[in-house]
Motif scaffolding. Sequence first.
Motif, PDB file in Angstrom:
ATOM      1  N   HIS A 212       0.861  -1.275  -0.099  1.00  0.00           N
ATOM      2  CA  HIS A 212      -0.050   0.018  -0.081  1.00  0.00           C
ATOM      3  C   HIS A 212       0.821   1.308   0.128  1.00  0.00           C
ATOM      4  CE1 HIS A 212      -3.928  -1.607  -0.155  1.00  0.00           C
ATOM      5  NE2 HIS A 212      -4.222  -2.123   0.995  1.00  0.00           N
ATOM      6  N   ILE A 213       2.092   1.253   0.496  1.00  0.00           N
ATOM      7  CA  ILE A 213       3.043   2.426   0.275  1.00  0.00           C
ATOM      8  C   ILE A 213       3.268   2.613  -1.165  1.00  0.00           C
ATOM      9  CG2 ILE A 213       5.312   3.109   0.595  1.00  0.00           C
ATOM     10  CD1 ILE A 213       5.395   1.573   3.334  1.00  0.00           C
ATOM     11  N   ALA A 214       3.216   1.674  -1.937  1.00  0.00           N
ATOM     12  CA  ALA A 214       3.399   1.815  -3.443  1.00  0.00           C
ATOM     13  C   ALA A 214       1.965   1.936  -4.202  1.00  0.00           C
ATOM     14  CB  ALA A 214       4.026   0.647  -4.151  1.00  0.00           C
ATOM     15  N   GLU A 215       0.905   1.458  -3.589  1.00  0.00           N
ATOM     16  CA  GLU A 215      -0.303   1.724  -4.310  1.00  0.00           C
ATOM     17  C   GLU A 215      -1.202   1.668  -3.057  1.00  0.00           C
ATOM     18  OE1 GLU A 215      -2.709   2.122  -7.744  1.00  0.00           O
ATOM     19  OE2 GLU A 215      -0.395   2.113  -7.607  1.00  0.00           O
ATOM     20  N   PHE A 222      -1.756  -3.051  -7.592  1.00  0.00           N
ATOM     21  CA  PHE A 222      -1.510  -3.552  -6.023  1.00  0.00           C
ATOM     22  C   PHE A 222      -1.701  -4.928  -6.089  1.00  0.00           C
ATOM     23  CE2 PHE A 222      -3.480  -5.356  -2.011  1.00  0.00           C
ATOM     24  CZ  PHE A 222      -2.710  -4.680  -1.463  1.00  0.00           C
ATOM     25  N   TYR A 223      -2.411  -5.862  -6.515  1.00  0.00           N
ATOM     26  CA  TYR A 223      -2.438  -7.328  -6.610  1.00  0.00           C
ATOM     27  C   TYR A 223      -1.442  -8.020  -7.369  1.00  0.00           C
ATOM     28  CZ  TYR A 223      -7.064  -7.186  -4.019  1.00  0.00           C
ATOM     29  OH  TYR A 223      -7.793  -6.853  -3.186  1.00  0.00           O
ATOM     30  N   ARG A 224      -1.090  -7.105  -8.321  1.00  0.00           N
ATOM     31  CA  ARG A 224       0.049  -7.727  -9.178  1.00  0.00           C
ATOM     32  C   ARG A 224       1.307  -7.591  -8.556  1.00  0.00           C
ATOM     33  NH1 ARG A 224      -1.048  -5.014 -13.502  1.00  0.00           N
ATOM     34  NH2 ARG A 224       0.378  -3.336 -12.998  1.00  0.00           N
ATOM     35  N   LEU A 225       1.371  -6.585  -7.688  1.00  0.00           N
ATOM     36  CA  LEU A 225       2.648  -6.513  -6.756  1.00  0.00           C
ATOM     37  C   LEU A 225       2.732  -7.343  -5.552  1.00  0.00           C
ATOM     38  CD1 LEU A 225       5.119  -4.678  -6.467  1.00  0.00           C
ATOM     39  CD2 LEU A 225       3.821  -3.111  -4.891  1.00  0.00           C
ATOM     40  N   VAL A 229       5.757 -10.573  -4.764  1.00  0.00           N
ATOM     41  CA  VAL A 229       6.317 -10.821  -3.639  1.00  0.00           C
ATOM     42  C   VAL A 229       6.044 -11.805  -2.913  1.00  0.00           C
ATOM     43  CG1 VAL A 229       7.225  -8.241  -3.406  1.00  0.00           C
ATOM     44  CG2 VAL A 229       4.865  -8.899  -2.303  1.00  0.00           C
ATOM     45  N   MET A 230       4.842 -12.330  -2.822  1.00  0.00           N
ATOM     46  CA  MET A 230       4.411 -13.426  -2.162  1.00  0.00           C
ATOM     47  C   MET A 230       3.031 -14.153  -3.235  1.00  0.00           C
ATOM     48  SD  MET A 230       2.597 -13.472   1.837  1.00  0.00           S
ATOM     49  CE  MET A 230       2.930 -14.795   2.910  1.00  0.00           C
TER      50      MET A 230
END
Length: 249
Positions: A212-215, A222-225, A229-230
């Motif tokens: 959420h810091i990025a999006e 957001f979900y792609r990020l 990472v996980m």
Amino acid sequence: MSVSIIPEHKKLSFRYGEHRYDCALLKGQFSARKIVIKVHPDCRVVVAAPEDAELKDIQIALTKRGRWIYEQVREFRKLQEHALPRQYVSGESHHYLGKQYLLKVEEQPEATQIVKMTRGRLEVSVRQKSPEKIRALLDEWYKARAKETFAKRLTAMLEQALWVSERPSIRVLTMKTQWGSCSPKGLITLNPHLVKASRECIDYVILHELCHIAEHNHSERFYRLMGQVMPNWEKTKEKLDEMAFEIIS
């Protein structure tokens, strides 16, 4: 934005025989490509569907799974009937980092009131046995462990969150509806009850807030990020959802 203990949702209902069920409808979340129906231990019926799924198709899916939903809800209600409220007495089961520990309460009028973990038990020493005092001591112990654990897991997760330039501050705050949240300025707030879940679940919530810091919304980016990472975050979220009722009570 935040990780909700019970996610925000639209409501719909359906009938199976004489029974009417209210359902939570989550559309377009978690990269859903098909209609997925889940019954949680607290008897919530949750339907995850693609953003473009039509209501009639969702109702058809619920009808087809009607008997299964009825049986799941019935079994969970039976378990709830036998689940007694916590009495904070020796022999109760309490969670820490995804494992269960037996509570042992010792009354020692002259001793320091303290909580310690030893040989698979949570041992509480009190001057006088009182459920309220024992609960307060345990809450303090969990908050202290939460601060230590969350700080360590944040350090580990920052190695993956390459978009975060400065280490964010963490605040530990008991919340009824959220596991965690991230303010527009990057302050991460985490629920101390989360320390009762596994490290994997803790990492999921922390990564969610770091994303959420990025999006700062639940967008496709957001979900792609999150997926980068996980990759297994959806399964981890399911695990956390399944044990929410038990570790919050």
